[in-house]
Motif scaffolding. Structure first.
Motif, PDB file in Angstrom:
ATOM      1  N   LEU A  58       0.667  -1.087   0.149  1.00  0.00           N
ATOM      2  CA  LEU A  58       0.026  -0.046   0.003  1.00  0.00           C
ATOM      3  C   LEU A  58       1.086   1.370  -0.113  1.00  0.00           C
ATOM      4  N   LEU A  59       1.745   1.316   0.911  1.00  0.00           N
ATOM      5  CA  LEU A  59       2.800   2.544   1.020  1.00  0.00           C
ATOM      6  C   LEU A  59       3.730   2.468  -0.325  1.00  0.00           C
ATOM      7  N   LYS A  60       4.040   1.509  -0.789  1.00  0.00           N
ATOM      8  CA  LYS A  60       5.030   1.381  -2.149  1.00  0.00           C
ATOM      9  C   LYS A  60       3.996   2.041  -3.187  1.00  0.00           C
ATOM     10  N   ASN A  61       2.972   1.392  -3.360  1.00  0.00           N
ATOM     11  CA  ASN A  61       2.045   1.817  -4.427  1.00  0.00           C
ATOM     12  C   ASN A  61       1.652   3.108  -4.537  1.00  0.00           C
ATOM     13  N   ARG A  62       1.670   3.585  -3.411  1.00  0.00           N
ATOM     14  CA  ARG A  62       1.197   5.284  -3.166  1.00  0.00           C
ATOM     15  C   ARG A  62       2.181   6.239  -3.287  1.00  0.00           C
ATOM     16  N   LEU A  63       3.415   6.052  -2.526  1.00  0.00           N
ATOM     17  CA  LEU A  63       4.257   6.881  -2.497  1.00  0.00           C
ATOM     18  C   LEU A  63       5.342   7.030  -3.422  1.00  0.00           C
ATOM     19  N   GLU A  64       5.586   5.713  -4.114  1.00  0.00           N
ATOM     20  CA  GLU A  64       6.635   5.879  -5.328  1.00  0.00           C
ATOM     21  C   GLU A  64       6.178   6.681  -6.369  1.00  0.00           C
ATOM     22  N   PRO A  65       5.009   6.576  -7.003  1.00  0.00           N
ATOM     23  CA  PRO A  65       4.795   7.698  -8.096  1.00  0.00           C
ATOM     24  C   PRO A  65       4.733   9.016  -7.486  1.00  0.00           C
ATOM     25  N   LEU A  66       4.405   9.449  -6.312  1.00  0.00           N
ATOM     26  CA  LEU A  66       4.797  10.683  -5.772  1.00  0.00           C
ATOM     27  C   LEU A  66       6.072  11.295  -5.935  1.00  0.00           C
ATOM     28  N   TYR A  67       6.901  10.298  -5.488  1.00  0.00           N
ATOM     29  CA  TYR A  67       8.493  10.813  -5.499  1.00  0.00           C
ATOM     30  C   TYR A  67       8.839  10.747  -6.974  1.00  0.00           C
ATOM     31  N   ARG A  68       8.376   9.815  -7.750  1.00  0.00           N
ATOM     32  CA  ARG A  68       8.993  10.031  -9.178  1.00  0.00           C
ATOM     33  C   ARG A  68       8.616  11.093 -10.025  1.00  0.00           C
ATOM     34  N   LYS A  69       7.406  11.504  -9.746  1.00  0.00           N
ATOM     35  CA  LYS A  69       7.030  12.788 -10.227  1.00  0.00           C
ATOM     36  C   LYS A  69       7.625  13.977  -9.959  1.00  0.00           C
ATOM     37  N   SER A  70       7.941  13.934  -8.569  1.00  0.00           N
ATOM     38  CA  SER A  70       8.508  15.268  -7.912  1.00  0.00           C
ATOM     39  C   SER A  70      10.147  15.168  -7.951  1.00  0.00           C
ATOM     40  N   VAL A  71      10.773  13.976  -7.968  1.00  0.00           N
ATOM     41  CA  VAL A  71      12.218  14.240  -7.765  1.00  0.00           C
ATOM     42  C   VAL A  71      12.830  13.041  -8.885  1.00  0.00           C
ATOM     43  N   PRO A  72      13.345  13.827 -10.210  1.00  0.00           N
ATOM     44  CA  PRO A  72      13.846  12.930 -10.924  1.00  0.00           C
ATOM     45  C   PRO A  72      14.810  11.968 -10.811  1.00  0.00           C
ATOM     46  N   SER A  73      15.739  12.145  -9.535  1.00  0.00           N
ATOM     47  CA  SER A  73      16.779  11.136  -9.501  1.00  0.00           C
ATOM     48  C   SER A  73      16.108   9.863  -8.426  1.00  0.00           C
ATOM     49  N   PHE A  74      15.100   9.962  -8.197  1.00  0.00           N
ATOM     50  CA  PHE A  74      14.339   9.096  -7.374  1.00  0.00           C
ATOM     51  C   PHE A  74      14.191   7.625  -8.170  1.00  0.00           C
ATOM     52  N   ARG A  75      14.692   6.392  -7.407  1.00  0.00           N
ATOM     53  CA  ARG A  75      14.907   5.214  -7.968  1.00  0.00           C
ATOM     54  C   ARG A  75      13.751   4.235  -7.472  1.00  0.00           C
ATOM     55  N   SER A  76      13.531   4.006  -5.853  1.00  0.00           N
ATOM     56  CA  SER A  76      12.917   3.073  -5.543  1.00  0.00           C
ATOM     57  C   SER A  76      12.725   3.195  -3.977  1.00  0.00           C
ATOM     58  N   LEU A  77      11.513   2.721  -3.572  1.00  0.00           N
ATOM     59  CA  LEU A  77      11.155   2.730  -2.021  1.00  0.00           C
ATOM     60  C   LEU A  77      10.987   1.409  -1.347  1.00  0.00           C
ATOM     61  N   THR A  78      11.551   1.329  -0.393  1.00  0.00           N
ATOM     62  CA  THR A  78      11.734  -0.166   0.370  1.00  0.00           C
ATOM     63  C   THR A  78      11.311   0.005   1.912  1.00  0.00           C
ATOM     64  N   VAL A  79       9.804  -0.583   2.037  1.00  0.00           N
ATOM     65  CA  VAL A  79       9.402  -0.540   3.578  1.00  0.00           C
ATOM     66  C   VAL A  79      10.486  -1.275   4.522  1.00  0.00           C
ATOM     67  N   ILE A  80      10.769  -0.737   5.423  1.00  0.00           N
ATOM     68  CA  ILE A  80      11.834  -1.488   6.474  1.00  0.00           C
ATOM     69  C   ILE A  80      11.171  -1.888   7.568  1.00  0.00           C
ATOM     70  N   SER A  81      10.331  -1.172   8.055  1.00  0.00           N
ATOM     71  CA  SER A  81       9.754  -1.645   9.542  1.00  0.00           C
ATOM     72  C   SER A  81       8.407  -0.803   9.754  1.00  0.00           C
ATOM     73  N   PHE A  82       7.458  -1.194  10.641  1.00  0.00           N
ATOM     74  CA  PHE A  82       6.456  -0.738  11.290  1.00  0.00           C
ATOM     75  C   PHE A  82       6.434  -0.899  12.874  1.00  0.00           C
ATOM     76  N   ARG A  83       6.105   0.269  13.543  1.00  0.00           N
ATOM     77  CA  ARG A  83       6.379   0.217  14.925  1.00  0.00           C
ATOM     78  C   ARG A  83       5.212   0.857  15.636  1.00  0.00           C
ATOM     79  N   GLN A  84       5.014   0.350  17.016  1.00  0.00           N
ATOM     80  CA  GLN A  84       3.744   0.947  17.819  1.00  0.00           C
ATOM     81  C   GLN A  84       4.021   2.566  17.942  1.00  0.00           C
ATOM     82  N   GLY A  85       2.929   3.100  18.108  1.00  0.00           N
ATOM     83  CA  GLY A  85       2.846   4.515  18.254  1.00  0.00           C
ATOM     84  C   GLY A  85       1.839   5.084  17.167  1.00  0.00           C
ATOM     85  N   SER A  86       0.602   4.603  17.483  1.00  0.00           N
ATOM     86  CA  SER A  86      -0.424   4.357  16.122  1.00  0.00           C
ATOM     87  C   SER A  86       0.290   3.342  15.311  1.00  0.00           C
ATOM     88  N   ILE A  87       0.778   3.809  14.008  1.00  0.00           N
ATOM     89  CA  ILE A  87       1.877   3.193  13.249  1.00  0.00           C
ATOM     90  C   ILE A  87       2.801   4.109  12.881  1.00  0.00           C
TER      91      ILE A  87
END
Length: 195
Positions: A122-151
């Motif tokens: 969900l995060l990858k599919n929504r945020l990658e296009p946003l960064y590709r459009k705004s930052v030409p040098s953007f290559r990829s997004l990799t989710v590392i972790s989720f922690r408590q504190g809401s999320i």
């Protein structure tokens, strides 16, 4: 009358001794040959060290032409060769933000769980296009972790050449109002080094 007889003296000439053929002896004159000395000349050739330096080369074509109705000037071309041997170093920045209206579940801690995989997509599919459009040098997004504190969502963004951290934060903050699939607390968006 008195007659006087005078004897003529007699001269006896001895016959010449018999002629003997003279024996001729030829004595060869010895030829003295001076000893020949051959001297070998040792030649040492030392090759000078050769240093090779890779020089970036540039390719460009410059064409100049001058023409008027009656005269044509030949076109002059200059070709230069350019190639870059410098590899682009990839930059990775860690992006973290809080999703305040969502509930953390324990299975989000396990990267092989269905909940982790689903939220990562969900995060990858929504945020990658946003960064590709705004930052030409953007290559990829990799989710590392989720922690408590809401999320609390942590992901690595990879760039060919990373913009400054403020620019990375601004892309997410400016795009947050258009994202409805998950919540983003814009005051919690942080960018820093990975690890």
């Amino acid at each position: 009358m008195l007659t006087t007889t005078t004897a003529l003296p007699t001269t006896t000439t001895a016959a010449p001794p018999p002629t003997t053929a003279a024996s001729t002896t030829t004595v060869a004159t010895p030829t003295i040959v001076a000893p020949t000395t051959t001297t070998a000349v040792l030649t040492t050739t030392t090759a000078a060290p050769t240093a090779t330096t890779a020089t970036p080369t540039t390719t460009a074509v410059l064409t100049m032409s001058t023409a008027n109705p009656t005269t044509t000037t030949a076109v002059t071309s200059i070709a230069l060769t350019l190639s870059s041997t410098t590899e682009v170093e990839k930059k990775t920045r860690r992006l973290t933000f809080r999703s305040p209206f969502e509930t953390f579940t324990i299975d989000l801690e396990n990267s092989s769980s269905e909940a982790f995989q689903s939220r990562s997509s969900l995060l990858k599919n929504r945020l990658e296009p946003l960064y590709r459009k705004s930052v030409p040098s953007f290559r990829s997004l990799t989710v590392i972790s989720f922690r408590q504190g809401s999320i609390i969502n942590a992901m690595d963004l990879e760039f060919a050449s990373a913009p400054n951290d403020t620019a990375i934060v601004e892309v997410l903050v400016n795009g947050a109002s258009n994202i409805t699939e998950f919540s983003i607390e814009t005051s919690s968006v942080i960018v820093g080094d990975t690890g």
